[in-house]
Design an enzyme around this catalytic site. Sequence first.
Site, short mmCIF file in Angstrom:
data_model
loop_
_atom_site.label_atom_id
_atom_site.label_comp_id
_atom_site.label_asym_id
_atom_site.label_seq_id
_atom_site.Cartn_x
_atom_site.Cartn_y
_atom_site.Cartn_z
N ARG A 186 34.22 38.54 33.67
CA ARG A 186 33.74 38.91 35.01
C ARG A 186 34.14 37.82 35.98
NH1 ARG A 186 30.15 36.77 31.75
NH2 ARG A 186 29.21 34.83 32.43
N ASP A 211 46.40 33.08 40.80
CA ASP A 211 45.84 31.87 41.41
C ASP A 211 44.32 31.82 41.31
OD1 ASP A 211 48.45 31.59 42.08
OD2 ASP A 211 48.17 31.68 44.25
N SER A 242 49.54 38.80 40.01
CA SER A 242 50.51 39.62 40.75
C SER A 242 51.44 38.74 41.58
CB SER A 242 49.78 40.64 41.61
OG SER A 242 48.59 40.10 42.12
#
Length: 255
Positions: A186, A211, A242
């Site tokens: 989470r 990041d 991504s």
Amino acid sequence: FSPPTPPCLHSPTCLYGEFTVAGNRKVRYAVSLTESELIVQRLTSTPVGRNKVVLSLEDCVGCRAYRQHDNADPAAYLAAYFYPLRRRWVSSGVSRQRVEQCFRLAGLQDPRANLEEAEKWARAVRERCARQQHPGDGDELPRSCRLMLLVNPQSGKGQALALYNSHIQRMLNEAGIPHTLVITERQNHARELMREADLSQWDAFVILSGDGLLWEVINGLLERPDWEKAIRTPLGILPGGSGNALAASIHHYSG
Ligand SMILES: Nc1ncnc2c1ncn2[C@@H]1O[C@H](COP(=O)(O)OP(=O)(O)OP(=O)(O)O)[C@@H](O)[C@H]1O
């Protein structure tokens, strides 16, 4: 045995042996270890220019000796793993490509003696790799690293865990780096782990994510009472998100 005349372009030969490879017991190879290279020369005739491979120890991540679970076969095996920069296609840029060299040592009838010989080679390769890759450390080898690898299964297109299974796990095993895999469950999970971790148990934290997870790890370390010491723990980032802007910049500047 008598080693062949050392090739003049290479540094002196430290170890020399003639072995077959794991998949083909008919073709023999002359293997020479120098201070900086592993040179593999095919002894059986072969098309010109394709009979010799020179691998730089700077590109070697690990080397190990082992025996197969076949009591009838006295052979031992020596495997070395390299990731040299190569061009996959003529027109493409260079990237690191995996090269595995696996030799079969069966010079003696005694399986233990063959294994000892393979272990001698594996140690010699690892010692020279360490000297090539960490020249300031003298002869002392770095102790094995206890690594926590944090993977965010949701980062990017959800490919980080697949990347771990297809590449990272194998590379860490080849390098002989024991690691504990933590799959974050989470938001803020990594941050909580870093706040509470017993840092005497870990030598480094590596993040396989974008990041965001590194941001959490750094903040978790900075929120500890011992933050000044904690933030000196080596951190690594493998691109699994991504954008991966941070991983791209760090890897670009570190060469
Ligand atoms: N299991 C999880 N489920 C949902 N969110 C998670 C989980 N684990 C971590 N996270 C959160 O996902 C956020 C985004 O993660 P990360 O930066 O790794 O991926 P990304 O945003 O896809 O990558 P990039 O920053 O390269 O665009 C993190 O801040 C983290 O808090």
